[in-house]
Structure formats: C-alpha cells, structure tokens
Design an enzyme around this catalytic site. Structure first.
Site, PDB file in Angstrom:
ATOM      1  N   ASN A 128      -1.910   3.089 -13.750  1.00 38.07           N
ATOM      2  CA  ASN A 128      -3.234   3.282 -13.140  1.00 38.07           C
ATOM      3  C   ASN A 128      -4.095   4.125 -14.067  1.00 38.07           C
ATOM      4  O   ASN A 128      -3.900   5.331 -14.184  1.00 38.07           O
ATOM      5  CB  ASN A 128      -3.067   3.961 -11.773  1.00 38.07           C
ATOM      6  CG  ASN A 128      -4.405   4.222 -11.082  1.00 38.07           C
ATOM      7  OD1 ASN A 128      -5.448   3.785 -11.569  1.00 38.07           O
ATOM      8  ND2 ASN A 128      -4.371   4.927  -9.976  1.00 38.07           N
ATOM      9  N   CYS A 131      -8.237   5.340 -11.252  1.00 37.51           N
ATOM     10  CA  CYS A 131      -8.528   5.953  -9.953  1.00 37.51           C
ATOM     11  C   CYS A 131      -9.834   6.746 -10.025  1.00 37.51           C
ATOM     12  O   CYS A 131      -9.956   7.668 -10.828  1.00 37.51           O
ATOM     13  CB  CYS A 131      -7.409   6.878  -9.496  1.00 37.51           C
ATOM     14  SG  CYS A 131      -7.792   7.563  -7.867  1.00 37.51           S
TER      15      CYS A 131
HETATM   16  C1  LIG Z   1      -6.307   3.933   0.797  1.00 38.11           C
HETATM   17  C2  LIG Z   1      -6.191   3.396  -0.605  1.00 38.11           C
HETATM   18  C3  LIG Z   1      -5.323   4.008  -1.505  1.00 38.11           C
HETATM   19  C4  LIG Z   1      -5.173   3.510  -2.809  1.00 38.11           C
HETATM   20  N1  LIG Z   1      -4.306   4.112  -3.679  1.00 38.11           N
HETATM   21  C5  LIG Z   1      -4.124   3.593  -4.932  1.00 38.11           C
HETATM   22  C6  LIG Z   1      -3.161   4.159  -5.827  1.00 38.11           C
HETATM   23  O1  LIG Z   1      -2.430   5.107  -5.499  1.00 38.11           O
HETATM   24  N2  LIG Z   1      -3.052   3.620  -7.064  1.00 38.11           N
HETATM   25  C7  LIG Z   1      -3.817   2.549  -7.475  1.00 38.11           C
HETATM   26  O2  LIG Z   1      -3.677   2.086  -8.611  1.00 38.11           O
HETATM   27  N3  LIG Z   1      -4.719   1.978  -6.637  1.00 38.11           N
HETATM   28  C8  LIG Z   1      -4.890   2.484  -5.385  1.00 38.11           C
HETATM   29  N4  LIG Z   1      -5.798   1.891  -4.524  1.00 38.11           N
HETATM   30  C9  LIG Z   1      -6.599   0.726  -4.977  1.00 38.11           C
HETATM   31  C10 LIG Z   1      -5.992  -0.595  -4.486  1.00 38.11           C
HETATM   32  O3  LIG Z   1      -4.680  -0.796  -4.988  1.00 38.11           O
HETATM   33  C11 LIG Z   1      -6.884  -1.808  -4.863  1.00 38.11           C
HETATM   34  O4  LIG Z   1      -7.010  -1.860  -6.271  1.00 38.11           O
HETATM   35  C12 LIG Z   1      -8.276  -1.711  -4.237  1.00 38.11           C
HETATM   36  O5  LIG Z   1      -8.202  -1.232  -2.908  1.00 38.11           O
HETATM   37  C13 LIG Z   1      -9.023  -3.054  -4.249  1.00 38.11           C
HETATM   38  O6  LIG Z   1      -8.326  -4.041  -3.497  1.00 38.11           O
HETATM   39  P1  LIG Z   1      -8.680  -4.386  -1.950  1.00 38.11           P
HETATM   40  O7  LIG Z   1     -10.160  -4.621  -1.874  1.00 38.11           O
HETATM   41  O8  LIG Z   1      -7.872  -5.612  -1.638  1.00 38.11           O
HETATM   42  O9  LIG Z   1      -8.251  -3.223  -1.142  1.00 38.11           O
HETATM   43  C14 LIG Z   1      -5.954   2.379  -3.213  1.00 38.11           C
HETATM   44  C15 LIG Z   1      -6.817   1.771  -2.298  1.00 38.11           C
HETATM   45  C16 LIG Z   1      -6.947   2.257  -1.003  1.00 38.11           C
HETATM   46  C17 LIG Z   1      -7.886   1.552  -0.045  1.00 38.11           C
END
Ligand SMILES: Cc1cc2nc3c(=O)[nH]c(=O)nc-3n(C[C@H](O)[C@H](O)[C@H](O)COP(=O)(O)O)c2cc1C
Length: 305
Positions: A128, A131
């Site tokens: 990652n 973030c």
């Molecule tokens: C509550 C939450 C926590 C997340 N934590 C991480 C994380 O720890 N590491 C990471 O690489 N992405 C994290 N993400 C990003 C997601 O993996 C993803 O890339 C992003 O939400 C877009 O996809 P979506 O629209 O389907 O949710 C997080 C997203 C959300 C909503």
C-alpha cells in the site's frame, strides 16, 4: 463449466478473479459466517504494519452520496499478531491469503517483506503506497514515481513472494507511477485506493471527520477507477487488478472488459457481506450465457463483440 482461473502474477494462479479489498473484509474470518471464503480467488488482509496501530480518533466514517468517506488511519493488530492468531484460521478455512503491508518509511516496508517471505499460507504481498489518511506511510510514496520505484525495489530485494503494488488515484498521472513501479520489479498493479475527500456538518460548522479529510470509496468512484484501470492496462505489460466502486456482477465484468485480470470488492461488502461470493457466481453465469469457455478470453475484450 467456465474456466475462471487467472494468473495475477507469475506462478500465482487463482481459481477466479474475484478478490476482496484491504480494510473492507476484516482479517477474513469475520465474513466466514456469511459464505465459504475459500470460494474467492483470494482475500487481501487489512493493511498490516510491523507494530500494532490504533488509527485516527473518531469520527472515522461517514456516508456520502453513492459512497462513504473513511479516515481509519490504518488501525491494525500488527504483523506478529496476524501471523499468530489470524493466518492459522484463514488457512483452516482454505482461503488464499494476500497480505497488504504499509510502513512509516522504506525500512519498515522492507522489514515486513522479509518477515513474510517464505511464510506458509501467504500467496503474495500487496504494497500500500496509497493511503490518504495517515501522515507517514502510504501516500507520500505513491505520488512520486521515483519514491514509489525506490520503495518497490527495496521490497523486491527482501522477498520472492509475488508483489502487487496498490496505486493512488490522488495523482496527476497514474500511468507514470504505474510504469515506474513495473520497472522497479512489481509483478502486478492494483488500483485504485480511495480518492481524497471531505464532508462538512453544516449546523456544527465543522468537518465531520476527526481527521478533516478522508478517502472516498463506493459506487461514486467507479467511473474514475474504470478510466484509470483502462489507461494503465494500455501502458504496462504486467497484470492489473481493478478496484473502486464494484458492487455487483455487472461492475466486475466491466473492469474485466477494460483489461483488469482480476478485481477487488471493497465497500460493497459493507452493504451486502455476500457481494463478493455473488460476483463469483454472477461472472460464471454471464460467461456461460455468452458461450465463453474461459474468463481469460473475456478479459480485455472491450470493443470485440
Ligand atoms: C474502511 C476502509 C478501510 C480501508 N483500509 C485499507 C487498508 O488498510 N489498506 C489499503 O490498501 N486500502 C484500504 N482501503 C481501500 C480499499 O481497499 C479500496 O481500495 C477502496 O475502498 C476502493 O474500493 P471500493 O470503492 O470498492 O471500496 C480501505 C477502504 C475502506 C472503505
């Protein structure tokens, strides 16, 4: 019977292209009461650091039109605890596990990679560098091609595990970063992480999130994600995993058409915990109806009727 197998990195063959996105599927076992998680191509762990992390103070989540903002701040149990308490359960459940990692600096990332190298039951690492919710560790590596490449090269030196680098959409040119990390030895790219956003409480006249800004996810970001996946697929020769607003089978299929070798289901799992499982069946049924024997024939077939 449709062959759903995809190779997302050299030697990393998954039974289907449906994965779950980091931070939206707990450590994996939380979803086991809802469906057999070994049915998925793979699950990607919550982002792990060398030491446990408490994350940001609240409010950490707020709903938006067609999506949500989060500013969790990478709260996690730490790599040791994951290996001792979570991984054995995931192995027993038969899940294919990819570990998402982050650190405060390059040495942290390298140390995590060294620690996870050769651990039984880990199929690959997702780095990652994207973030948006923490001051150190993540986005400062993902917005500059040179720092991103340096970091990936440092991780590459420490492990022979397949490496997936997770890219940020909060950049001017995602293609430039994609090419830089491909060059540095990443086997695969995943995109996108959340888009930086903000929400305001009108009556209180203050930001809703304790962190002020947060990461936007959910259906609201799908068109942006689809566009970025399409552009990156044209520019690199390694597999790309599509992420962003994928909430149903049609969304998943659109990303595959755009050239994604696999997809990750994120926010959708909060709305319906069985979303990812339903997409495995949905993709299979759709391809069967099309008379398509292999998902690999469908991937990247945009424009070919
Ligand atoms: C509550 C939450 C926590 C997340 N934590 C991480 C994380 O720890 N590491 C990471 O690489 N992405 C994290 N993400 C990003 C997601 O993996 C993803 O890339 C992003 O939400 C877009 O996809 P979506 O629209 O389907 O949710 C997080 C997203 C959300 C909503």
């Amino acid at each position: 019977m449709v062959d759903l197998k995809v190779e997302i990195a050299p030697g990393l063959l998954l039974k289907n292209p449906i994965l779950t996105a980091s931070g939206t599927f707990g450590y994996g076992r939380e979803y086991a009461p809802y469906f057999d998680i070994s049915k998925l191509g793979a699950i990607i762990s919550k982002g792990l650091s060398l030491k446990p992390k408490t994350g940001n103070p609240g409010v950490r989540i707020t709903e938006t039109a067609c999506g949500m903002l989060n500013a969790i701040g990478l709260e996690n149990i730490g790599v040791e605890c994951f290996l001792a308490d979570e991984l054995p359960i995931l192995r027993k459940l038969g899940a294919v596990v990819i570990v998402n990692i982050f650190g405060n600096n390059q040495d942290d990332y390298a140390a995590l990679a060294a620690k996870l190298d050769g651990v039984a039951g880990i199929a690959g690492l997702e780095i990652n560098i994207s973030c948006p919710n923490v001051k150190a560790g993540g986005i400062q590596f993902g917005t500059d091609p040179q720092s991103a490449a340096k970091l990936v090269a440092a991780v590459r030196q420490e492990t022979s595990l397949p490496l997936i680098t997770k890219l940020s959409p909060n950049v001017t040119d995602i293609v430039e970063i994609a090419k830089a990390v491909e060059e540095a030895g990443s086997n695969t790219l995943s995109l996108i992480n959340t888009l930086m956003g903000m929400a305001i409480d009108l009556e209180q006249k203050k930001p809703i999130l304790g962190n002020v800004t947060g990461g936007l996810s959910g259906p609201a970001i799908k068109p942006v994600a689809l566009r970025m996946v399409y552009q990156v697929v044209q520019a690199v020769s390694i597999p790309v995993i599509g992420i962003g607003g994928i909430v149903n089978t049609r969304d998943a299929l659109e990303f595959l058409l755009a050239g994604a070798t696999a997809i990750e289901v994120g926010t959708a799992s909060f709305i319906n915990p069985q979303s990812a499982s339903e997409m495995v069946d949905g993709v299979e049924n759709h391809l069967e109806e099309l008379g398509c024997d292999r998902v690999t024939d469908f991937i990247g077939s945009l424009g070919k009727v």
